[in-house]
Design an enzyme around this catalytic site. Structure first.
Site, mmCIF file in Angstrom:
data_model
loop_
_atom_site.group_PDB
_atom_site.id
_atom_site.type_symbol
_atom_site.label_atom_id
_atom_site.label_comp_id
_atom_site.label_asym_id
_atom_site.label_seq_id
_atom_site.Cartn_x
_atom_site.Cartn_y
_atom_site.Cartn_z
ATOM 1 N N HIS A 187 -7.071 -7.398 -6.675
ATOM 2 C CA HIS A 187 -8.304 -6.780 -6.191
ATOM 3 C C HIS A 187 -9.055 -6.212 -7.403
ATOM 4 O O HIS A 187 -8.429 -5.759 -8.372
ATOM 5 C CB HIS A 187 -7.935 -5.658 -5.211
ATOM 6 C CG HIS A 187 -9.096 -5.100 -4.460
ATOM 7 N ND1 HIS A 187 -9.933 -4.138 -4.988
ATOM 8 C CD2 HIS A 187 -9.552 -5.359 -3.207
ATOM 9 C CE1 HIS A 187 -10.853 -3.830 -4.088
ATOM 10 N NE2 HIS A 187 -10.654 -4.559 -3.003
ATOM 11 N N LEU A 233 0.737 3.595 -5.669
ATOM 12 C CA LEU A 233 -0.080 4.427 -6.554
ATOM 13 C C LEU A 233 -1.495 4.535 -5.999
ATOM 14 O O LEU A 233 -2.177 3.528 -5.805
ATOM 15 C CB LEU A 233 -0.090 3.854 -7.973
ATOM 16 C CG LEU A 233 -0.689 4.741 -9.069
ATOM 17 C CD1 LEU A 233 -0.082 4.381 -10.426
ATOM 18 C CD2 LEU A 233 -2.206 4.636 -9.151
#
Length: 338
Positions: A231, A127
């Site tokens: 992240h 994505l």
């Protein structure tokens, strides 16, 4: 909103390549390499063309398109059965408890074990949304449309689905986890290993990675504190996955230590709640905001729209959504609330 998600085509290659250059590394499913992306699109084309409704090792690529301008602004992928071409490796974080009667002391040691537990699962991944479009719910449209696609082609996906989130990458483009664990055995930096994996697969991990568990206590502090951490740009994605019913169960990526989220496919909220509905009106002016999808395989398309649910599997939708999806009264759409 004129954005819709559709099946990728061969002529989307340059758009994918330009987006891949913006990922910043650690994004194995979208490498900035034309040959690898071309092979991915070719494989997706084969998957969209296969009409049999049965589980096989396939990959689907979807593209986010602005229907008003034709601009390509995002992408996502679905892998139907991981670990078939080569093993699907993860680290599993677990605990070993030991007791010494002489010392009257219990010691608990966390370990990272190399496993292939998730082999055979389906995967949602790849994505990416263009930085200029990260507002207005387009990331949610990309993410949740994948679950509508699964619901609409349920027989072609496994009983378990996973999502790998990118781990912590430092300002140099390196990975503290890689440097503290695998990098010590491979003689290559994270970027090199990550790129090699994206292009050639991870069989080299099986060839070179020590098979014995790694004791977390023996790692440096920088590696320890990023185990299972997404992240910063992936924290919202992690929350979306949790809202869908995915959970972190101690599996982490072997390269950057990012968390792998896992769910039973039929328990994923957007899969469970998606239903086929017959359109009775395309002129709805006010209604509940929803995701709408139609089509099969290469004709799949999805978008946001307004809906009003009727009796016995009927739905009214707004005119713009009907135009973006190219549907009319009597057609079928699948839908879930936004």
């Amino acid at each position: 909103m004129t954005f819709r998600l559709r099946a990728a085509r061969a002529d989307d290659l340059e758009h994918l390549y330009e987006m891949a250059k913006l990922t910043g590394g650690g994004f194995t499913n979208l490498p900035p390499d034309r040959n690898a992306l071309g092979a991915k699109l070719a494989r997706a084309s084969e998957a969209f063309a296969r009409d049999e409704d049965e589980l096989a090792d396939e990959q689907f690529v979807l593209i986010l398109e602005d229907t008003a301008t034709g601009a390509i602004r995002g992408t996502c992928q679905l892998m139907t059965q991981v670990g078939q071409q080569w093993p699907f490796y993860s680290y599993r974080l677990n605990t070993l408890t030991q007791y010494s009667q002489e010392l009257d002391r219990t010691v608990r040691a966390e370990m990272l074990s190399l496993v292939t537990d998730l082999e055979g699962s389906s995967e949602v991944g790849g994505l990416f949304l263009h930085p200029n479009e990260r507002a207005g719910g387009l990331g949610l449209l990309l993410a949740r449309s994948r679950y509508l696609f699964i619901a609409m082609h349920r027989e072609r996906f496994g009983d378990r689905v996973l999502a790998e989130l990118r781990g912590i990458i430092d300002e140099r483009g390196g990975s503290p986890f890689w440097d503290g664990v695998a990098g010590r055995f491979f003689g290559m930096g994270f970027q090199e290993a990550d790129y090699f994996n994206a292009i050639n697969g991870n069989q080299f991990i099986a060839d070179l990675m020590p098979k014995h568990p790694v004791y977390v206590a023996m790692l440096d502090e920088e590696a320890k504190k990023v185990i299972g951490m997404p992240h910063p740009t992936g924290r919202a994605a992690m929350r979306m996955l949790e809202n869908e019913g995915f959970r972190y169960d101690g599996y982490v990526d072997i390269f950057d230590g990012g968390p792998t989220m896992v769910a039973r496919t039929d328990d994923v909220k957007s899969v469970k709640e998606a239903k086929p509905l017959k359109i009775t009106s395309t002129t709805l002016e006010e209604g509940e905001r929803a995701l709408l999808a139609t089509g099969r395989l290469s004709s799949f398309r999805s978008c946001y729209g307004a809906r009003a649910l009727g009796d016995e599997g009927e739905i009214a939708i707004d005119a713009q959504a009907a135009d973006v999806l190219d549907v009319k009264i009597g057609d079928t759409v699948w839908s879930v609330a936004r």
